[in-house]
Design an enzyme around this catalytic site. Structure first.
Site, PDB file in Angstrom:
ATOM      1  N   ASP A   1      88.816 100.001 -52.859  1.00  0.00           N
ATOM      2  CA  ASP A   1      89.902 100.628 -53.604  1.00  0.00           C
ATOM      3  C   ASP A   1      89.535 100.457 -55.074  1.00  0.00           C
ATOM      4  O   ASP A   1      88.546  99.805 -55.394  1.00  0.00           O
ATOM      5  CB  ASP A   1      91.265 100.038 -53.234  1.00  0.00           C
ATOM      6  CG  ASP A   1      91.543  98.714 -53.898  1.00  0.00           C
ATOM      7  OD1 ASP A   1      90.565  97.992 -54.160  1.00  0.00           O
ATOM      8  OD2 ASP A   1      92.698  98.398 -54.161  1.00  0.00           O
TER       9      ASP A   1
ATOM     10  N   ASP B   1      96.329  98.208 -49.042  1.00  0.00           N
ATOM     11  CA  ASP B   1      94.996  98.185 -48.424  1.00  0.00           C
ATOM     12  C   ASP B   1      94.992  97.559 -47.027  1.00  0.00           C
ATOM     13  O   ASP B   1      93.957  97.553 -46.355  1.00  0.00           O
ATOM     14  CB  ASP B   1      94.019  97.390 -49.312  1.00  0.00           C
ATOM     15  CG  ASP B   1      93.875  98.030 -50.671  1.00  0.00           C
ATOM     16  OD1 ASP B   1      93.784  99.266 -50.716  1.00  0.00           O
ATOM     17  OD2 ASP B   1      93.876  97.307 -51.680  1.00  0.00           O
TER      18      ASP B   1
ATOM     19  N   ASN C   1      61.288  76.502 -19.603  1.00  0.00           N
ATOM     20  CA  ASN C   1      62.423  77.156 -20.264  1.00  0.00           C
ATOM     21  C   ASN C   1      63.084  76.238 -21.273  1.00  0.00           C
ATOM     22  O   ASN C   1      63.409  76.636 -22.388  1.00  0.00           O
ATOM     23  CB  ASN C   1      63.476  77.528 -19.207  1.00  0.00           C
ATOM     24  CG  ASN C   1      63.497  79.016 -18.974  1.00  0.00           C
ATOM     25  OD1 ASN C   1      62.843  79.756 -19.681  1.00  0.00           O
ATOM     26  ND2 ASN C   1      64.246  79.443 -17.976  1.00  0.00           N
TER      27      ASN C   1
ATOM     28  N   ASN D   1      56.205  86.804 -19.201  1.00  0.00           N
ATOM     29  CA  ASN D   1      56.179  85.831 -18.113  1.00  0.00           C
ATOM     30  C   ASN D   1      56.603  86.456 -16.794  1.00  0.00           C
ATOM     31  O   ASN D   1      56.030  86.195 -15.746  1.00  0.00           O
ATOM     32  CB  ASN D   1      57.150  84.683 -18.415  1.00  0.00           C
ATOM     33  CG  ASN D   1      56.424  83.572 -19.122  1.00  0.00           C
ATOM     34  OD1 ASN D   1      55.203  83.610 -19.213  1.00  0.00           O
ATOM     35  ND2 ASN D   1      57.162  82.593 -19.608  1.00  0.00           N
TER      36      ASN D   1
ATOM     37  N   ASP E   1      63.302  76.907 -25.185  1.00  0.00           N
ATOM     38  CA  ASP E   1      64.645  77.063 -25.758  1.00  0.00           C
ATOM     39  C   ASP E   1      64.866  76.079 -26.896  1.00  0.00           C
ATOM     40  O   ASP E   1      65.364  76.437 -27.963  1.00  0.00           O
ATOM     41  CB  ASP E   1      65.706  76.813 -24.680  1.00  0.00           C
ATOM     42  CG  ASP E   1      65.816  77.998 -23.729  1.00  0.00           C
ATOM     43  OD1 ASP E   1      65.290  79.068 -24.081  1.00  0.00           O
ATOM     44  OD2 ASP E   1      66.396  77.831 -22.646  1.00  0.00           O
TER      45      ASP E   1
ATOM     46  N   GLU F   1      69.091  82.287 -22.508  1.00  0.00           N
ATOM     47  CA  GLU F   1      70.334  81.510 -22.365  1.00  0.00           C
ATOM     48  C   GLU F   1      70.762  80.817 -23.659  1.00  0.00           C
ATOM     49  O   GLU F   1      71.898  80.402 -23.791  1.00  0.00           O
ATOM     50  CB  GLU F   1      70.230  80.499 -21.213  1.00  0.00           C
ATOM     51  CG  GLU F   1      69.097  79.507 -21.278  1.00  0.00           C
ATOM     52  CD  GLU F   1      67.805  80.066 -20.662  1.00  0.00           C
ATOM     53  OE1 GLU F   1      67.867  81.159 -20.096  1.00  0.00           O
ATOM     54  OE2 GLU F   1      66.761  79.422 -20.788  1.00  0.00           O
TER      55      GLU F   1
ATOM     56  N   ASP G   1      92.517  94.822 -52.416  1.00  0.00           N
ATOM     57  CA  ASP G   1      93.242  93.620 -52.846  1.00  0.00           C
ATOM     58  C   ASP G   1      94.749  93.725 -52.721  1.00  0.00           C
ATOM     59  O   ASP G   1      95.457  92.768 -53.003  1.00  0.00           O
ATOM     60  CB  ASP G   1      92.905  93.328 -54.309  1.00  0.00           C
ATOM     61  CG  ASP G   1      93.548  94.345 -55.232  1.00  0.00           C
ATOM     62  OD1 ASP G   1      93.672  95.525 -54.824  1.00  0.00           O
ATOM     63  OD2 ASP G   1      93.962  93.965 -56.343  1.00  0.00           O
TER      64      ASP G   1
HETATM   65  N1  LIG Z   1     105.386  99.527 -60.106  1.00  0.00           N
HETATM   66  C1  LIG Z   1     105.220 100.827 -60.045  1.00  0.00           C
HETATM   67  N2  LIG Z   1     106.272 101.629 -60.320  1.00  0.00           N
HETATM   68  C2  LIG Z   1     106.145 102.949 -60.250  1.00  0.00           C
HETATM   69  N3  LIG Z   1     105.017 103.593 -59.954  1.00  0.00           N
HETATM   70  C3  LIG Z   1     103.939 102.870 -59.683  1.00  0.00           C
HETATM   71  C4  LIG Z   1     103.978 101.441 -59.708  1.00  0.00           C
HETATM   72  N4  LIG Z   1     102.763 100.995 -59.391  1.00  0.00           N
HETATM   73  C5  LIG Z   1     101.991 102.093 -59.167  1.00  0.00           C
HETATM   74  N5  LIG Z   1     102.690 103.205 -59.348  1.00  0.00           N
HETATM   75  C6  LIG Z   1     102.194 104.595 -59.211  1.00  0.00           C
HETATM   76  O1  LIG Z   1     101.771 104.836 -57.874  1.00  0.00           O
HETATM   77  C7  LIG Z   1     100.417 105.247 -57.862  1.00  0.00           C
HETATM   78  C8  LIG Z   1      99.751 104.700 -56.625  1.00  0.00           C
HETATM   79  O2  LIG Z   1      99.816 103.292 -56.624  1.00  0.00           O
HETATM   80  P1  LIG Z   1      99.053 102.439 -55.540  1.00  0.00           P
HETATM   81  O3  LIG Z   1      99.483 101.042 -55.733  1.00  0.00           O
HETATM   82  O4  LIG Z   1      99.174 103.073 -54.196  1.00  0.00           O
HETATM   83  O5  LIG Z   1      97.531 102.648 -55.922  1.00  0.00           O
HETATM   84  P2  LIG Z   1      96.753 102.110 -57.173  1.00  0.00           P
HETATM   85  O6  LIG Z   1      97.156 100.709 -57.422  1.00  0.00           O
HETATM   86  O7  LIG Z   1      96.916 103.069 -58.311  1.00  0.00           O
HETATM   87  O8  LIG Z   1      95.255 102.254 -56.692  1.00  0.00           O
HETATM   88  P3  LIG Z   1      94.396 101.429 -55.609  1.00  0.00           P
HETATM   89  O9  LIG Z   1      94.691 102.086 -54.299  1.00  0.00           O
HETATM   90  O10 LIG Z   1      93.031 101.682 -56.101  1.00  0.00           O
HETATM   91  O11 LIG Z   1      94.816  99.996 -55.659  1.00  0.00           O
HETATM   92  C9  LIG Z   1      99.832 104.711 -59.156  1.00  0.00           C
HETATM   93  O12 LIG Z   1      98.745 105.484 -59.573  1.00  0.00           O
HETATM   94  C10 LIG Z   1     101.019 104.833 -60.117  1.00  0.00           C
HETATM   95  O13 LIG Z   1     101.091 106.116 -60.655  1.00  0.00           O
END
Ligand SMILES: Nc1ncnc2c1ncn2[C@@H]1O[C@H](COP(=O)(O)OP(=O)(O)OP(=O)(O)O)[C@@H](O)[C@H]1O
Length: 875
Positions: A348, A612, A713, A688, A717, A305, A608
């Site tokens: 990522d 994601d 108990n 027990n 406990d 419990e 980040d």
């Molecule tokens: N501001 C932007 N303008 C135009 N193209 C961009 C810009 N930012 C990222 N990209 C293009 O888009 C692609 C994918 O970007 P995304 O943000 O999805 O992933 P990442 O930041 O490269 O990687 P992760 O997923 O590891 O964060 C990049 O590799 C780049 O070529």
């Protein structure tokens, strides 16, 4: 058992309906009805509204009140089963047993509520440390004519009528109506289940059912920007209304699978016990329903419990310690258990393994591409009113303006289609001053996405892809840039215009690895955690980053090759693959879900960015660095600390990825303590129960009275609460700590039988010591077994502290555990000698019995140590 987690307490105005979209009301009429305007509220008016509406606290974040905590602990399955057993006892007028059960329930609910209350406040304090803010437009004091100013305020202080600004990575802080928007897309999977962001724009006169102009609390901005007026806050939002009707839904986590799994296995045992005892009594001794109180007492004896109390205390203590010593914030208590159980960690790349502070590499960048990329970045920033440029755009603008400070004045901006991680493109439409009839589309984005929109023959396309692969293989991040001259027009520009482009060139960036990343990945490997990288970036860049960090990337998979796979095929592939590249947000989530399928693995996701979010939600435990975008911080279960000064530039100390290792250790430490409790309590309780059953069939009287079951108990406990302060063996911290019901059953059956053997040996000792004695043997038998029980429980606490994982040297027993065992022994020996013994149905025992008991205990300790050694060797 419910997860020890802060949950909703509905405020007084919880019944208020979610806001209506107000069809038929123009934006201005709606603003007026809210007593606001495009320039927002005054500070004084906002303060008055805050007093009237209360804080804008999303449901699920307020600590529960005492009555609600008590009600929740009553809903716990263990408590529910105990109450049922109490009811059964009362029905057959076994008042003693019913009272015993009631006291047990009261004590465990009281302790649990107090523990959860403490844990809730501690968690609320920790969450405040990483709370998100909102950008609000307000005028100072009570001066309605004063100039509005933008400022950041805690989301909790927003009120209806406030005008807020939204940008990429922001959380929609309340239910809002859009006043202006540029390329706004909002991820609103929480409501609609759609994983793809939805386009949003202001509508001046919305039709019935239209909602393109509304964004709801809980959504997040995937791309673009907006200003919006707050319609509803706190419990009046649609998010709160949905939670009230549907409750909080989250896929079963590792915590649910392990601790809950074990609880339910035990509950099944508890429910089976009384009928079995009744049947055995009837078959072997011809007894009837009069055995029921005893049967109930046996079932009660099986109940751990205190499990909810120990779980809450161990996790809350671990979280507080982690925050204090390593700055890691655990926002949801079970997440600490889950991170300890993680055996696959997906990360990522950009911003997690790398700094996300790119610098243009001038030697491998085409100057014309840099020029157009900067024009595109600058005008997207201006026209889409983004609060800040993203890291790539910032680097491009800095580099291009250094080379050509007049670059920006050479164009006028027309419109912008901001970057989003699904299209992987950003486009600005610009015009040269004086060139009235034509505009230029300046498009930049990922290599594949730009090239497929360019007018190129196959050979040239293949050559450019090969060049991009070569640059990526050197670890560079890339933007491809293209342009198109088009006749000017009034009709709005859309993504359909990004066709037939002229390729201009590549912009290449270096992005340094996080200094602590290599060490962190090594640590993870040593702790038995497999790392996988799931990135939106180019496969070459991702593979190179991993190689530089000392890991073998193996066969890199791109997301487009996964689309045709079934979930089962993807799951098999995902387990074999280390790097997934070119993943859109939905791919990231699908891979995480595939890895989790089957429930055998516990998957963490560390990311980040806005891209994601779905994966952070899909994982057993979502983790983000402290400098992640606000919405990632809000979604993650665990927020990592910043690095110490010196690990990054002076202004931004950077990320400390080694903090993941600390969080994993803390999780395994807490789970180790929970496992210790379960091992000790269950083997002792099972022993027990076996002894009680045997004695019940052999003796003409009840082997233990209900009051004695209670006293014993409670003492056991209380002593075991000290396990929340225990230190598991170092070996227990070296691999993922999964509490598997199957492992526990194997462990407790062996040790339970041994414990029962000690009890039966004690019965022999009692028979020997008492056979010469005149008078009723019942009270002496009870006293003898009571003393032996508490002493063997103390022994088990000391000797079974480390089980499955405890192959290393046993850590020194911490003082709370030592004191608890000493107290248990003192109570066990002294209680039958005190005046309380009489009312409890016990009498003092002859000295001879103690000598025999010492021999039984010594033999038991030896057997326990030998069996444990054998068990560990087999394991
Ligand atoms: N501001 C932007 N303008 C135009 N193209 C961009 C810009 N930012 C990222 N990209 C293009 O888009 C692609 C994918 O970007 P995304 O943000 O999805 O992933 P990442 O930041 O490269 O990687 P992760 O997923 O590891 O964060 C990049 O590799 C780049 O070529």
């Amino acid at each position: 058992m419910t997860a020890p987690e802060v949950t909703d307490t509905a405020p007084a105005h919880a019944a208020a309906p979610a806001p209506s979209p107000s069809p038929g009301r123009t934006t201005l009429q709606h603003l007026r009805s809210l007593g606001s305007g495009p320039r927002g509220l005054t500070e004084a008016e906002a303060e008055r509204r805050l007093a009237r509406h209360g804080e804008n606290v999303p449901p699920g974040t307020r600590p529960l009140s005492w009555p609600r905590l008590a009600a929740r602990s009553l809903r716990d399955p263990f408590t529910a089963v105990l109450l049922c057993l109490g009811l059964v006892s009362a029905t057959v007028a076994a008042w003693g047993t019913a009272c015993v059960i009631l006291v047990l329930v009261a004590v465990s609910c009281g302790l649990r509520s107090a523990g959860e209350r403490r844990a809730d406040s501690a968690m609320a304090g920790l969450r405040d440390l990483v709370a998100t803010t909102a950008t609000v437009l307000r005028r100072p004091g009570d001066d309605a004519s004063g100039p509005p100013g933008e400022r950041e305020i805690p989301v909790g202080q927003l009120v209806p009528g406030d005008v807020v600004r939204l940008g990429p990575g922001d959380l929609v802080p309340a239910d809002v109506r859009l006043l202006r928007a540029q390329g706004l897309t909002v991820q609103q999977a929480a409501f609609t289940g759609e994983s793809v962001p939805v386009g949003k724009h202001p509508v001046d006169l919305p039709a019935d059912g239209e909602s393109a102009h509304l964004c709801f609390q809980g959504g997040s901005v995937a791309s673009g920007s907006a200003s919006a007026v707050v319609l509803a806050t706190g419990a009046d939002t649609r998010f709160a209304a949905d939670r009230r009707t549907a409750g909080a839904r989250r896929a079963a986590s590792a915590f649910d699978r392990s601790v809950h799994g074990i609880s339910w296995t035990l509950i099944r045992f508890m429910l089976l016990t009384p009928p079995l005892v009744l049947m055995a009594g009837a078959a072997l001794r011809g007894r009837g329903l009069e055995t029921l109180p005893f049967a109930v007492a046996v079932a009660v004896g099986l109940t751990p419990e205190m499990l909810p109390v120990i779980v809450t205390t161990a996790l809350a203590r671990g979280s507080a310690l982690l925050a204090r010593t390593h700055g890691v914030i655990v926002k949801r208590l079970p997440a600490l258990h889950d991170i300890g159980a993680v055996d696959i960690l997906c990360v990522d790349k950009t911003g997690t393994l790398t700094q996300d502070r790119p610098d243009v590499d001038p030697d491998r960048t085409d100057p014309e591409a840099l020029h157009w990329a900067a024009v595109s970045a600058w005008w997207t920033l201006q026209l889409a009113e983004l609060p800040a440029p993203d890291a790539l755009d910032e680097a491009v603008i800095d580099e291009a303006l250094t080379a050509d400070p007049d670059l920006i004045d050479a164009y006028d901006g027309v419109t912008a289609l901001p970057f989003d991680p699904v299209r992987r493109l950003a486009t600005a439409v610009v015009r040269r001053p004086g060139a009235l009839g034509t505009v230029t589309l300046a498009v930049k984005g990922s290599v594949e996405n730009v090239l497929e929109r360019c007018a190129l023959d196959d050979a040239e396309r293949a050559r450019l892809l090969a060049r991009a692969a070569e640059l990526s293989g050197d670890g560079l991040r890339l933007l491809a840039v293209a342009t198109a001259e088009r006749p000017a027009r009034h009709r709005p520009y859309s993504t359909a215009d990004e066709r037939g482009l002229t390729f201009t060139g590549f912009v290449a960036f270096t992005d340094a690895l996080v200094p602590t990343a290599a060490q962190a990945l090594r640590d993870l490997g040593e702790r038995g955690v497999t790392v996988k990288v799931i990135t939106g970036d180019h496969p070459g860049t991702a593979a190179r980053a991993l190689r530089d960090l000392g890991l073998d990337p193996g066969d890199v998979r791109t997301a487009d090759s996964l689309d045709a796979l079934t979930d089962a095929e993807l799951a098999r592939l995902a387990h074999r693959t280390t790097v997934f590249a070119r993943c859109a947000p939905a791919h990231k989530a699908r891979i995480v879900t595939a890895l989790r399928a089957g429930g055998e693995t516990t998957v963490g996701f560390l990311g980040d960015g806005v891209n994601d979010l779905p994966a952070l939600r899909a994982a057993d435990v979502g983790i983000c660095p402290r400098d992640a975008v606000p919405v990632a911080r809000d979604t993650a279960d665990i927020v990592l600390a910043e690095a110490r000064r010196g690990d990054g530039p002076a202004d931004r100390p950077g990320k400390d990825l080694t903090a993941i290792g600390h969080a994993i250790s803390a999780g395994r430490h807490s789970s180790g303590n929970i496992a210790t409790y379960l091992r000790v309590t269950l083997s002792s309780n099972l022993g027990n129960v076996i002894a009680m059953l045997s004695a019940g069939l052999l003796l003409p009287f009840l082997p233990m009275l209900p009051a004695q079951v209670l006293a014993q108990n409670l003492c056991f406990d209380a002593a075991q609460l000290s396990f929340a302060f225990d230190r598991p063996a170092a070996a227990a911290l070296r691999r993922p700590s999964t509490l598997r019901p199957r492992d526990f059953l194997r462990f407790i059956t062996g040790f339970g039988v041994l414990n029962a053997a000690a009890d039966l040996a004690t019965f022999g000792a009692l028979a020997l010591a008492l056979h010469t004695r005149a008078g009723p043997g019942e009270a002496a038998f009870h006293a003898g077994w009571f003393t032996e029980n508490l002493l063997t429980q103390g022994l088990v606490m000391l000797l079974l502290r480390t089980g499955r994982d405890g192959s290393g040297p046993l850590p020194r027993t911490p003082s709370p555990v030592r004191w608890a065992v000493a107290a248990l022994a003192v109570v066990g020996i002294a209680l039958p000698l005190t005046p309380v013994a009489g009312p409890l149905g016990m009498t003092p025992l002859p000295l001879f019995y103690y000598a025999l008991l010492a021999a039984v205990l010594a033999l038991y300790a030896l057997a326990l140590t030998a069996v444990k050694r054998r068990y560990l060797r087999q394991d």
